[in-house]
Design a protein around this motif. Structure first.
Motif, short mmCIF file in Angstrom:
data_model
loop_
_atom_site.label_atom_id
_atom_site.label_comp_id
_atom_site.label_asym_id
_atom_site.label_seq_id
_atom_site.Cartn_x
_atom_site.Cartn_y
_atom_site.Cartn_z
N GLU A 188 0.78 -1.24 -0.12
CA GLU A 188 0.00 -0.07 0.09
C GLU A 188 1.05 1.21 0.07
OE1 GLU A 188 -3.33 2.34 -0.37
OE2 GLU A 188 -3.14 0.06 -0.44
N LEU A 189 2.02 1.23 0.86
CA LEU A 189 2.96 2.16 0.65
C LEU A 189 3.36 2.63 -0.80
CD1 LEU A 189 5.16 1.78 3.75
CD2 LEU A 189 3.41 3.58 3.66
N TYR A 190 3.96 1.45 -1.22
CA TYR A 190 4.28 1.61 -2.71
C TYR A 190 3.22 2.17 -3.69
CZ TYR A 190 5.24 -0.51 -7.39
OH TYR A 190 5.40 -0.75 -8.80
N LEU A 191 2.19 1.66 -3.56
CA LEU A 191 1.03 2.13 -4.53
C LEU A 191 0.77 3.66 -4.44
CD1 LEU A 191 -1.39 -0.82 -4.42
CD2 LEU A 191 -0.08 -0.30 -6.23
N ARG A 192 0.72 4.11 -3.04
CA ARG A 192 0.54 5.51 -2.88
C ARG A 192 1.80 6.51 -3.30
NH1 ARG A 192 -3.51 6.69 2.30
NH2 ARG A 192 -4.67 4.97 2.08
N GLN A 193 2.93 5.74 -3.07
CA GLN A 193 3.95 6.66 -3.14
C GLN A 193 4.37 6.59 -4.73
OE1 GLN A 193 7.06 4.55 -0.99
NE2 GLN A 193 7.21 6.22 0.36
N GLN A 194 4.10 5.55 -5.48
CA GLN A 194 4.21 5.49 -7.08
C GLN A 194 3.13 6.48 -7.59
OE1 GLN A 194 2.55 2.01 -9.26
NE2 GLN A 194 4.55 1.99 -10.20
N ALA A 195 1.86 6.44 -7.06
CA ALA A 195 1.02 7.57 -7.69
C ALA A 195 1.41 8.92 -7.58
CB ALA A 195 -0.36 7.38 -6.86
N ALA A 216 4.28 9.53 -9.73
CA ALA A 216 3.87 9.93 -11.10
C ALA A 216 3.26 11.16 -11.40
CB ALA A 216 2.89 8.75 -11.60
N ALA A 217 2.70 11.77 -10.29
CA ALA A 217 1.87 13.08 -10.25
C ALA A 217 2.94 14.15 -10.37
CB ALA A 217 1.04 13.35 -9.11
N ARG A 218 4.05 13.86 -10.08
CA ARG A 218 5.20 14.79 -10.14
C ARG A 218 6.25 14.59 -11.20
NH1 ARG A 218 6.55 16.02 -3.83
NH2 ARG A 218 4.67 15.84 -2.77
N GLY A 219 5.65 13.55 -11.86
CA GLY A 219 6.65 13.32 -13.06
C GLY A 219 8.14 12.65 -12.81
N TRP A 220 8.02 12.13 -11.55
CA TRP A 220 9.45 11.63 -10.85
C TRP A 220 9.74 10.20 -11.07
CZ3 TRP A 220 9.42 15.21 -6.13
CH2 TRP A 220 9.53 16.33 -6.45
N LEU A 221 8.77 9.24 -11.50
CA LEU A 221 8.85 7.86 -11.56
C LEU A 221 9.99 7.45 -12.30
CD1 LEU A 221 5.57 6.26 -12.16
CD2 LEU A 221 7.05 5.84 -9.95
N ASP A 222 10.23 8.00 -13.43
CA ASP A 222 11.57 7.64 -14.17
C ASP A 222 12.81 7.96 -13.50
OD1 ASP A 222 9.94 6.28 -15.97
OD2 ASP A 222 10.30 7.88 -17.53
N ALA A 223 12.89 9.14 -12.71
CA ALA A 223 14.01 9.50 -12.06
C ALA A 223 14.37 8.80 -10.97
CB ALA A 223 13.72 11.07 -11.65
N LEU A 224 13.29 8.36 -10.16
CA LEU A 224 13.73 7.23 -9.00
C LEU A 224 14.00 6.10 -9.57
CD1 LEU A 224 13.20 7.63 -6.03
CD2 LEU A 224 12.35 9.75 -7.20
N ALA A 225 13.55 5.57 -10.69
CA ALA A 225 13.98 4.39 -11.39
C ALA A 225 15.34 4.19 -11.35
CB ALA A 225 13.29 4.05 -12.69
#
Length: 362
Positions: free
Chosen positions: A148-155, A158-167
């Motif tokens: 649940e932490l993962y899903l909330r943090q991922q969302a 993604a809203a900030r456009g930082w998913l690829d950066a964290l990857a």
């Protein structure tokens, strides 16, 4: 498209030290793991092999969700000589999302999910069998909320456009050199080691090597032996006596009691090294007064961006990181979440300043 598979894993439980005078070799006693629909506590003492579980966790189609991942990944490395991928570190994501530096799992669960976890059994003897039901409930809770932490943090990312950066940051956690035993080079991985001078670096090298050796011998994460802040303080002050050692900020009294003689011996040996044998820190390029002023300007922007995102500015970048960016050298500001948050903007400004004719009208 089907939903991805998640594995929240593992809460590795180790047997505690049996005496105040001599720590025994830790033993893997319990593994907690959670998927989308179940939580399991696995008893490695009852299994002939962990290979079936490890085969699952090393499946690249499964996202491994961990909190403070480096410690767990270090254990994986020593089990198989490699690190499973891909991973998602909820502690690193929490830092980027403004929940504090080095936040613990229980505190993050409280902040994001409003669930208060019972930490009563933190120091339970996990080698004891049978394990009490309340111990197993406590252990299960340590991974129950990771998905649940993962899903909330991922969302949120993604809203900030930082998913690829964290990857990119998560991928860096799988680099084998992070976990490969290189005692004499370990001092270079201690953040802020470049603040030390001369013989202090020799002491840090000796102490970091000692920590590597003990971590390897006892199969324990480095921080369980001695954290970076304590290493740096020991290297700065270079205590000579047990009394001086006991006054080192951040050094646990149990470490002084059990390992004080070994630490003082390493420090004394390092202090006796001739200057030509002292480790040489990474050369710091010289900046001109004009460039120094530019660095100050960039640091102000970094501080403002860090404050806006509720992140300690020193976690985002320090002065040397900025100087390297200014001088065209590799810098943490060019990679991962730091680049996304402010690094690319700083680089664009530097490019525009160096080529004003190409810069857009302001």
């Amino acid at each position: 498209m089907s939903a991805p598979t998640y594995a929240a894993c593992p809460g590795w439980r180790w047997i505690p030290n049996s005496s105040a005078s001599r720590p025994i070799t830790p033993q893997l006693c319990l593994i907690q793991i959670a998927s989308a629909d179940r939580v399991a506590c696995i008893d490695p003492l009852a299994l002939p092999s962990l290979d079936p579980l490890l085969d699952l966790l090393y499946d690249p189609a499964i996202t491994k969700v961990l909190h403070a991942a480096q410690q767990d990944l270090e254990i994986f490395y020593h089990l198989r000589g490699a690190v499973p991928t891909p991973v998602f570190d909820t502690q690193l994501a929490a830092l980027v999302l403004g929940h504090g530096s080095q936040i613990g799992y229980a505190a993050l669960v409280q902040q994001l999910l409003g669930v208060e976890l019972d930490k009563t059994h933190t120091r339970a003897n996990w080698r004891h069998r049978p394990l009490a039901p309340e111990w197993l409930a406590y252990a299960a809770a340590d991974v129950r909320y990771l998905r649940e932490l993962y899903l909330r943090q991922q969302a949120a990312l993604a809203a900030r456009g930082w998913l690829d950066a964290l990857a990119e940051d998560f991928a860096a956690l799988a680099v084998p050199d992070r976990y490969r035993l290189q005692p004499w080079e370990a001092w270079r991985r201690v953040r802020e080691h470049n603040r030390l001078r001369g013989v202090q670096r020799a002491v840090l090298r000796a102490l970091a090597a000692w920590r590597e050796e003990r971590a390897s011998t006892h199969d324990r994460p480095r921080r369980w032996i001695l954290d970076d802040a304590a290493l740096l303080e020991l290297a700065r002050r270079m205590p000579k006596t047990p009394d001086e050692l006991s006054r080192i900020r951040g050094l646990p009294a149990t470490t002084v009691q059990r390992q004080g003689e070994a630490l003082l011996a390493r420090i004394a040996t390092a202090r006796a090294e001739p200057p030509e044998q002292w480790p040489v820190r990474t050369a710091r390029s010289h900046v001109s007064p004009e460039q120094a002023a530019k660095v100050d300007e960039m640091l102000r922007l970094i501080a403002a961006r860090a404050d806006h995102n509720r992140i300690p500015s020193q976690c985002l970048a320090d002065r040397w990181d900025v100087e390297k960016l200014l001088l065209g050298e590799d810098s943490p500001l060019l990679h991962g979440w730091r680049a996304a948050m402010v690094g690319r903007e700083l680089l664009a400004r530097l490019t525009a300043d160096s080529n004003p004719q190409a810069a857009p009208d302001r």
